[in-house]
Design a protein around this motif. Structure first.
Motif, PDB file in Angstrom:
ATOM      1  N   LEU A  94       0.967  -1.119  -0.102  1.00 10.26           N
ATOM      2  CA  LEU A  94      -0.050   0.105  -0.033  1.00 10.26           C
ATOM      3  C   LEU A  94       0.906   1.320  -0.142  1.00 10.26           C
ATOM      4  O   LEU A  94       0.691   2.236  -0.677  1.00 10.26           O
ATOM      5  CB  LEU A  94      -0.951  -0.125   1.166  1.00 10.26           C
ATOM      6  N   ASN A  95       1.898   1.351   0.667  1.00 10.08           N
ATOM      7  CA  ASN A  95       2.971   2.296   0.755  1.00 10.08           C
ATOM      8  C   ASN A  95       4.438   1.560   0.328  1.00 10.08           C
ATOM      9  O   ASN A  95       4.654   0.597   0.661  1.00 10.08           O
ATOM     10  CB  ASN A  95       3.259   2.945   2.073  1.00 10.08           C
ATOM     11  N   GLU A  96       4.947   2.476  -0.530  1.00 13.51           N
ATOM     12  CA  GLU A  96       6.232   1.934  -1.111  1.00 13.51           C
ATOM     13  C   GLU A  96       7.162   3.345  -1.068  1.00 13.51           C
ATOM     14  O   GLU A  96       6.883   4.594  -1.020  1.00 13.51           O
ATOM     15  CB  GLU A  96       6.368   1.428  -2.423  1.00 13.51           C
ATOM     16  N   LYS A  97       8.709   3.276  -1.131  1.00 10.62           N
ATOM     17  CA  LYS A  97       9.634   4.119  -1.096  1.00 10.62           C
ATOM     18  C   LYS A  97       9.741   4.370  -2.771  1.00 10.62           C
ATOM     19  O   LYS A  97      10.208   3.485  -3.586  1.00 10.62           O
ATOM     20  CB  LYS A  97      10.918   3.969  -0.688  1.00 10.62           C
ATOM     21  N   ALA A  98       9.731   5.529  -3.281  1.00  9.22           N
ATOM     22  CA  ALA A  98       9.867   5.760  -4.777  1.00  9.22           C
ATOM     23  C   ALA A  98      11.075   6.864  -5.053  1.00  9.22           C
ATOM     24  O   ALA A  98      10.972   7.985  -4.024  1.00  9.22           O
ATOM     25  CB  ALA A  98       8.632   6.425  -5.205  1.00  9.22           C
ATOM     26  N   LEU A  99      11.831   6.682  -5.810  1.00  9.45           N
ATOM     27  CA  LEU A  99      13.049   7.326  -6.158  1.00  9.45           C
ATOM     28  C   LEU A  99      12.619   8.258  -7.363  1.00  9.45           C
ATOM     29  O   LEU A  99      12.123   7.775  -8.337  1.00  9.45           O
ATOM     30  CB  LEU A  99      14.178   6.630  -6.392  1.00  9.45           C
ATOM     31  N   LEU A 100      12.570   9.537  -7.299  1.00  9.42           N
ATOM     32  CA  LEU A 100      12.596  10.352  -8.364  1.00  9.42           C
ATOM     33  C   LEU A 100      13.865  10.533  -8.799  1.00  9.42           C
ATOM     34  O   LEU A 100      14.729  11.456  -8.244  1.00  9.42           O
ATOM     35  CB  LEU A 100      11.896  11.768  -8.035  1.00  9.42           C
ATOM     36  N   THR A 101      14.111   9.873 -10.137  1.00  7.55           N
ATOM     37  CA  THR A 101      15.491   9.548 -10.501  1.00  7.55           C
ATOM     38  C   THR A 101      16.272  10.706 -10.929  1.00  7.55           C
ATOM     39  O   THR A 101      17.381  10.933 -10.287  1.00  7.55           O
ATOM     40  CB  THR A 101      15.687   8.567 -11.457  1.00  7.55           C
ATOM     41  N   ASP A 102      15.265  11.840 -11.526  1.00  8.22           N
ATOM     42  CA  ASP A 102      16.222  12.989 -11.992  1.00  8.22           C
ATOM     43  C   ASP A 102      16.591  13.942 -10.794  1.00  8.22           C
ATOM     44  O   ASP A 102      17.522  14.972 -10.945  1.00  8.22           O
ATOM     45  CB  ASP A 102      15.503  13.733 -12.951  1.00  8.22           C
ATOM     46  N   LEU A 103      15.962  13.822  -9.737  1.00 10.10           N
ATOM     47  CA  LEU A 103      16.068  14.816  -8.666  1.00 10.10           C
ATOM     48  C   LEU A 103      16.805  14.170  -7.543  1.00 10.10           C
ATOM     49  O   LEU A 103      17.461  14.741  -6.556  1.00 10.10           O
ATOM     50  CB  LEU A 103      14.584  14.937  -7.945  1.00 10.10           C
ATOM     51  N   ASP A 104      17.246  12.624  -7.706  1.00 16.90           N
ATOM     52  CA  ASP A 104      17.860  12.127  -6.728  1.00 16.90           C
ATOM     53  C   ASP A 104      17.370  12.242  -5.226  1.00 16.90           C
ATOM     54  O   ASP A 104      17.964  12.266  -4.294  1.00 16.90           O
ATOM     55  CB  ASP A 104      19.299  12.372  -6.654  1.00 16.90           C
ATOM     56  N   LEU A 105      15.844  11.871  -5.267  1.00 19.93           N
ATOM     57  CA  LEU A 105      15.260  12.212  -4.276  1.00 19.93           C
ATOM     58  C   LEU A 105      14.133  10.959  -4.007  1.00 19.93           C
ATOM     59  O   LEU A 105      13.376  10.577  -4.909  1.00 19.93           O
ATOM     60  CB  LEU A 105      14.276  13.284  -4.269  1.00 19.93           C
ATOM     61  N   VAL A 106      14.187  10.130  -2.737  1.00 24.64           N
ATOM     62  CA  VAL A 106      13.357   9.341  -2.089  1.00 24.64           C
ATOM     63  C   VAL A 106      12.339   9.737  -1.553  1.00 24.64           C
ATOM     64  O   VAL A 106      12.547  10.557  -0.559  1.00 24.64           O
ATOM     65  CB  VAL A 106      14.062   7.850  -1.339  1.00 24.64           C
ATOM     66  N   LEU A 107      10.924   9.489  -1.852  1.00 22.11           N
ATOM     67  CA  LEU A 107       9.810   9.857  -1.067  1.00 22.11           C
ATOM     68  C   LEU A 107       9.248   8.579  -0.826  1.00 22.11           C
ATOM     69  O   LEU A 107       8.776   7.585  -1.430  1.00 22.11           O
ATOM     70  CB  LEU A 107       9.114  10.797  -2.028  1.00 22.11           C
ATOM     71  N   VAL A 141      -1.235  -4.155  -6.250  1.00 19.57           N
ATOM     72  CA  VAL A 141      -1.148  -3.661  -4.913  1.00 19.57           C
ATOM     73  C   VAL A 141      -1.890  -4.709  -3.702  1.00 19.57           C
ATOM     74  O   VAL A 141      -2.936  -5.088  -3.773  1.00 19.57           O
ATOM     75  CB  VAL A 141      -1.859  -2.208  -4.656  1.00 19.57           C
ATOM     76  N   ASP A 142      -1.102  -5.155  -2.743  1.00 20.47           N
ATOM     77  CA  ASP A 142      -1.442  -5.623  -2.000  1.00 20.47           C
ATOM     78  C   ASP A 142      -1.457  -4.839  -0.415  1.00 20.47           C
ATOM     79  O   ASP A 142      -0.338  -4.722   0.053  1.00 20.47           O
ATOM     80  CB  ASP A 142      -0.425  -6.928  -1.554  1.00 20.47           C
ATOM     81  N   PRO A 143      -2.679  -4.399  -0.096  1.00 20.21           N
ATOM     82  CA  PRO A 143      -2.879  -3.739   1.064  1.00 20.21           C
ATOM     83  C   PRO A 143      -2.429  -3.955   2.244  1.00 20.21           C
ATOM     84  O   PRO A 143      -2.263  -3.263   3.325  1.00 20.21           O
ATOM     85  CB  PRO A 143      -4.646  -3.347   1.043  1.00 20.21           C
ATOM     86  N   SER A 144      -2.120  -5.245   2.492  1.00 22.13           N
ATOM     87  CA  SER A 144      -1.566  -6.008   3.747  1.00 22.13           C
ATOM     88  C   SER A 144      -0.156  -5.856   3.603  1.00 22.13           C
ATOM     89  O   SER A 144       0.624  -6.029   4.796  1.00 22.13           O
ATOM     90  CB  SER A 144      -2.018  -7.507   3.846  1.00 22.13           C
ATOM     91  N   LEU A 145       0.517  -5.247   2.782  1.00 28.02           N
ATOM     92  CA  LEU A 145       1.947  -5.051   2.811  1.00 28.02           C
ATOM     93  C   LEU A 145       2.365  -3.532   2.788  1.00 28.02           C
ATOM     94  O   LEU A 145       1.639  -2.609   2.365  1.00 28.02           O
ATOM     95  CB  LEU A 145       2.818  -5.528   1.481  1.00 28.02           C
ATOM     96  N   LYS A 146       3.255  -3.113   3.470  1.00 29.07           N
ATOM     97  CA  LYS A 146       3.889  -1.817   3.418  1.00 29.07           C
ATOM     98  C   LYS A 146       5.541  -1.863   3.211  1.00 29.07           C
ATOM     99  O   LYS A 146       6.214  -2.691   3.659  1.00 29.07           O
ATOM    100  CB  LYS A 146       3.789  -0.940   4.569  1.00 29.07           C
ATOM    101  N   PHE A 147       5.770  -1.166   2.318  1.00 33.43           N
ATOM    102  CA  PHE A 147       7.272  -0.899   1.917  1.00 33.43           C
ATOM    103  C   PHE A 147       7.888  -2.320   1.378  1.00 33.43           C
ATOM    104  O   PHE A 147       9.066  -2.546   1.903  1.00 33.43           O
ATOM    105  CB  PHE A 147       7.958  -0.097   3.059  1.00 33.43           C
ATOM    106  N   SER A 148       7.234  -3.231   0.867  1.00 30.48           N
ATOM    107  CA  SER A 148       7.661  -4.394   0.492  1.00 30.48           C
ATOM    108  C   SER A 148       8.684  -4.560  -0.379  1.00 30.48           C
ATOM    109  O   SER A 148       9.376  -5.534  -0.632  1.00 30.48           O
ATOM    110  CB  SER A 148       6.418  -5.308   0.175  1.00 30.48           C
ATOM    111  N   ALA A 149       8.736  -3.704  -1.313  1.00 32.57           N
ATOM    112  CA  ALA A 149       9.652  -3.440  -2.522  1.00 32.57           C
ATOM    113  C   ALA A 149      11.246  -3.093  -1.971  1.00 32.57           C
ATOM    114  O   ALA A 149      12.072  -3.310  -2.731  1.00 32.57           O
ATOM    115  CB  ALA A 149       9.249  -2.755  -3.699  1.00 32.57           C
ATOM    116  N   GLY A 150      11.142  -2.443  -0.809  1.00 33.92           N
ATOM    117  CA  GLY A 150      12.538  -2.087  -0.104  1.00 33.92           C
ATOM    118  C   GLY A 150      12.780  -0.542  -0.875  1.00 33.92           C
ATOM    119  O   GLY A 150      12.127   0.025  -1.428  1.00 33.92           O
ATOM    120  N   ALA A 151      14.106  -0.286  -0.537  1.00 39.56           N
ATOM    121  CA  ALA A 151      14.713   0.947  -1.238  1.00 39.56           C
ATOM    122  C   ALA A 151      14.760   0.780  -2.646  1.00 39.56           C
ATOM    123  O   ALA A 151      15.003  -0.393  -3.222  1.00 39.56           O
ATOM    124  CB  ALA A 151      16.012   0.858  -0.404  1.00 39.56           C
TER     125      ALA A 151
END
Length: 174
Positions: free
Chosen positions: A29-42, A160-170
């Motif tokens: 349901l929630n993941e860490k996303a990298l905006l690659t051209d800004l080198d910013l993880v949100l 999307v599995d709503p029972s998971l959070k940040f399952s993809a890791g960094a």
């Protein structure tokens, strides 16, 4: 009986192969996303009920440059102050019309949609990088500064599995 068992086994093999070919990327349901051209993880909320992705931004201005429309904005996210204060400029892809919730309208307002500028951004989740459409709006009152909607989730070939959070890791795109 042998013929029936053979037919069942063959059918199971075909279905299994089809299932493997259509295997999706599972995100929480929630993941860490990298905006690659800004080198910013949100931190991002994955929302199958939203059509487009939304990034928290302020001081959003559309302007003309060389006969094309562009958008100037500042990120409205917690974290790196340098990135927050930085003025970003991107080509305008289009203006989206986002349906407003009844609770978002003041008494007497009748506009059911609000226009938002849309840009392209390269985003990495887990090991997958995609160029997606992102609309700009002030999301500072929300828990997550970045929302990834159904169109972007299709680009990520995601479920999307709503029972998971940040399952993809960094994010770790090559």
């Amino acid at each position: 009986m042998k013929v029936v068992l053979s037919a069942l086994f063959a059918s199971a093999m075909v279905l299994s192969a089809e299932g493997m070919a259509e295997q999706k990327n599972v995100f929480g349901l929630n993941e860490k996303a990298l905006l690659t051209d800004l080198d910013l993880v949100l931190p991002a909320k994955l929302d199958t009920g939203a059509e487009t992705a939304s990034l928290s931004a302020q001081n959003i201005r559309i302007f003309q440059r060389g006969g094309s429309s562009w958008v100037r904005f500042q990120l409205a996210v917690d974290g790196d102050a340098d990135k927050h204060d930085q003025v970003l400029v991107r080509p305008l892809v289009r203006i989206s019309q986002i349906k407003r919730r009844a609770g978002d309208m003041a008494e007497g307002e009748s506009e059911a949609y609000t226009p938002r500028p849309v840009i392209h951004m390269q985003v990495c989740m887990g090991r997958i990088r995609q160029n997606i459409e992102v609309n700009l709006t002030d999301r500072t009152s929300f828990d997550y500064p970045f929302l990834i909607g159904s169109e972007a989730l299709k680009d990520f070939d995601a479920v999307v599995d709503p029972s998971l959070k940040f399952s993809a890791g960094a994010p770790r795109c090559a």
